[in-house]
Design a protein around this motif. Structure first.
Motif, PDB file in Angstrom:
ATOM      1  N   SER A 289       2.669   2.971  14.265  1.00  0.00           N
ATOM      2  CA  SER A 289       2.697   4.063  15.239  1.00  0.00           C
ATOM      3  C   SER A 289       1.519   3.981  16.199  1.00  0.00           C
ATOM      4  O   SER A 289       1.665   4.149  17.416  1.00  0.00           O
ATOM      5  N   ARG A 290       0.325   3.694  15.647  1.00  0.00           N
ATOM      6  CA  ARG A 290      -0.867   3.563  16.494  1.00  0.00           C
ATOM      7  C   ARG A 290      -0.712   2.406  17.474  1.00  0.00           C
ATOM      8  O   ARG A 290      -1.052   2.516  18.652  1.00  0.00           O
ATOM      9  N   SER A 292       2.058   1.067  18.640  1.00  0.00           N
ATOM     10  CA  SER A 292       3.067   1.375  19.643  1.00  0.00           C
ATOM     11  C   SER A 292       2.483   2.261  20.744  1.00  0.00           C
ATOM     12  O   SER A 292       2.725   2.036  21.942  1.00  0.00           O
ATOM     13  N   ASP A 293       1.708   3.257  20.337  1.00  0.00           N
ATOM     14  CA  ASP A 293       1.090   4.140  21.336  1.00  0.00           C
ATOM     15  C   ASP A 293       0.120   3.377  22.231  1.00  0.00           C
ATOM     16  O   ASP A 293       0.026   3.639  23.438  1.00  0.00           O
TER      17      ASP A 293
END
Length: 305
Positions: A289-290, A292-293
Motif C-alpha cells: 500500500s505504501r 503504491s501511494d
C-alpha cells in the motif's frame, strides 16, 4: 524546474514515533520501492536506519539515490535541555557527512525543528491557545536556533528550519515571527501548515524567498478535523490516515507547485505521507500500500520535476 524529488521513511511508517517493537519495512525494501517509483533521493529517517559510513554510501549508491535531509529535533526554548541535546545534532551531522563523502549532486539539508511541549503536541493547531511562549523563552528559542545553525554550517551544510504542529513554531503568525528574528531559512511543510490553519499557496507566495526546503503532504481535511475535534494529538493524526496520496485530499498541489516553480525554487522537494503503523500490522500488505501511494505521489509531480 531544477528541484529534485525525494521520498521519506515516514511514508513507510518509519520515524521517531514508530511504536516500540512494531514490524517495519526494511531500509533496502523502502529504498527499492522509492527507486522503482522514480525518486532521486530519500530523507534520513531515524539516525542509523539507513546505516552509517560506507554502509550508508553503498546503500544509497546501489539504489541510485542521494540523501535529501533529515530531522533534528531540539528543545530550543530551554537552555539546559538544549545543551543536553547537542550530541544528537553532532551525531546526525556525522551521518550527513558520511553521505556527502560520495560527492552528491545536491547536498542534504539538516532539518532543525523545535521540540514543543506535551500540551502543544496534544493539541495540534491550537498551540498558542494551550501553551503560549513568554518572551524570555522565545528569545532562548531564537538564540539556540542560531547556535544550532552555526554548528550545522561549521560542518559544511546549510540548515533549514521545519515549522511543525505541536511545537512552538506552528502557526503562520509564529512562522512570521520566527523568520523575522532568525537567519535560518524555512522548510515549508504543506501538511503541518494545514493543521495549523495556514494556506500552502499563500505560504509559498508569502515566504517564497525564505523557503529552501519543501515537504509536500496531501491532507484529508475532513478526517483531520474529525481527529482534532475528538481531542486527538499528533499520534492520533498520524494513525488516522489523514495524510493521503496526492489527489485524494484537499491540497491544491497544482497551485502550490506552479507558485514554487515561478519563485525559481532550486532544492529538494521531499514527499511525505506520514503514517504511524500499528504494532500488529501485516507488513507485506502495508508495504504494498505504501509503495503504491508513492508511485501515485511521484507521478503527480512529474510535470514539475
Amino acid at each position: 524546474m531544477k528541484a529534485t524529488v525525494a521520498g521519506a521513511p515516514v511514508s513507510y511508517g518509519v520515524f521517531e514515533m514508530t511504536p516500540e517493537g512494531a514490524t517495519t519495512v526494511s531500509a533496502d525494501d523502502m529504498l527499492g520501492s522509492l527507486a522503482d517509483a522514480g525518486y532521486g533521493g530519500v530523507d534520513l529517517g531515524p539516525v542509523g536506519f539507513l546505516g552509517r559510513g560506507r554502509e550508508l554510501r553503498d546503500r544509497l549508491a546501489h539504489f541510485d539515490l542521494e540523501l535529501a535531509g533529515g530531522w533534528v529535533q531540539l528543545p530550543l526554548s530551554e537552555d539546559e535541555a538544549f545543551e543536553a541535546s547537542l550530541p544528537s545534532l553532532y551525531d546526525a551531522l556525522r551521518v550527513f557527512a558520511d553521505a556527502a563523502e560520495a560527492g552528491p549532486g545536491r547536498l542534504p539539508l539538516p532539518t532543525l525543528a523545535d521540540d514543543g511541549s506535551l500540551a502543544r503536541r496534544a493539541n495540534p493547531g491550537r498551540g498558542s491557545e494551550v501553551d503560549s511562549l513568554e518572551q524570555g523563552a522565545w528569545d532562548r528559542l531564537i538564540a539556540n536556533t542560531e547556535r544550532a545553525a552555526e554548528i550545522v554550517r561549521s560542518a559544511g551544510f546549510e540548515p533549514t528550519f521545519h515549522h511543525h504542529a505541536g511545537t512552538f513554531v506552528e502557526s503562520p503568525d509564529e512562522i512570521d515571527r520566527f523568520l523575522a528574528d532568525v537567519g535560518v531559512d524555512l522548510t515549508l511543510d504543506t501538511g503541518h501548515l494545514l493543521i495549523a490553519g495556514g494556506d500552502p499557496v499563500d505560504a509559498v507566495s508569502r515566504w517564497g524567498s525564505r523557503i529552501n526546503h519543501l515537504h509536500l503532504k496531501d491532507v484529508d481535511r475532513a478526517e483531520l478535523a474529525r481527529v482534532l475535534a475528538t481531542g486527538g494529538g499528533m499520534a492520533e493524526v498520524w494513525m488516522s490516515g489523514a495524510f493521503v496520496a496526492f489527489g485524494q485530499g484537499d491540497l491544491d498541489l497544482e497551485s502550490v507547485m506552479t507558485t514554487v516553480e515561478a519563485n525559481g525554487f532550486d532544492g529538494w522537494v521531499v514527499v511525505e505521507q506520514d503514517v504511524l503503523n500499528a504494532p500488529d500490522v501485516a507488513i507485506d500488505a502495508f508495504r504494498a500500500s505504501r509503495g503504491s501511494d508513492q508511485q501515485t505521489n511521484r507521478a503527480a509531480l512529474r510535470r514539475w520535476a
